[in-house]
Design a protein around this motif. Structure first.
Motif: not given
Length: 160
Positions: A6-21, A85-91, A137-138, A146-149
């Motif tokens: 999880n300590s590797l996935l959290i920064p990877a998730r942030f960077l990959v989401t920013i790259g996709h955006l 917006a929903f992705d970043f809200l959850g993250m 993908t989006n 949304l399901g998790m929220l």
């Protein structure tokens, strides 16, 4: 999945989401080329030779197919921005940040989305392709968020 993963996935998730955006934002500058690709036109010169010069400076002629294509790309971008917006809200809200399976799913799907969006830009794919990219993908990642929220706040299934 342990905490090391999880300590590797959290920064990877942030960077990959920013790259996709960033890739999605770049579509705005290549919109004209993608519409031209749908019409079989390879350059502005070929467009002018085929359809004539438009004195009003509009990048698209007044024909319905070109304006519909431009509007459809704009609509896809709006849907994509809403999903981000929903992705970043959850993250960034931390609601789904510490669920390793959610992080893995988000990272993989946004990586695939970033790659396909980059190909969409680089190879001048037809404008219809953006809806498949946004849909797979989006919208899927936003539905997971949304399901998790809902599971956390509405149904109280997961304790936050």
């Amino acid at each position: 999945m342990g905490s090391g993963t999880n300590s590797l996935l959290i920064p990877a998730r942030f960077l990959v989401t920013i790259g996709h955006l960033v890739a999605i934002i770049m579509i705005q500058s290549t919109k004209k080329q993608n519409v031209y690709a749908s019409l079989g036109i390879v350059s502005d010169e070929a467009f002018i030779a085929t359809y004539g010069n438009y004195p009003h400076g509009s990048p698209f002629p007044l024909g319905s197919s070109e304006s519909e294509a431009s509007k459809s790309i704009d609509d896809a971008l709006i849907v994509s921005y809403t999903c981000f917006a929903f992705d970043f809200l959850g993250m960034l809200g931390g609601f789904t940040l510490f669920f390793p399976r959610i992080n893995l799913f988000q990272t993989l799907v946004h990586f695939i989305g970033g790659v396909y969006t980059s190909w969409f830009i680089a190879y001048g794919w037809r404008w219809e392709s953006i809806w498949y990219i946004v849909g797979f993908t989006n919208i899927t990642t936003a539905l997971v968020e949304l399901g998790m929220l809902f599971a956390i706040f509405a149904f109280k299934i997961i304790v936050y």
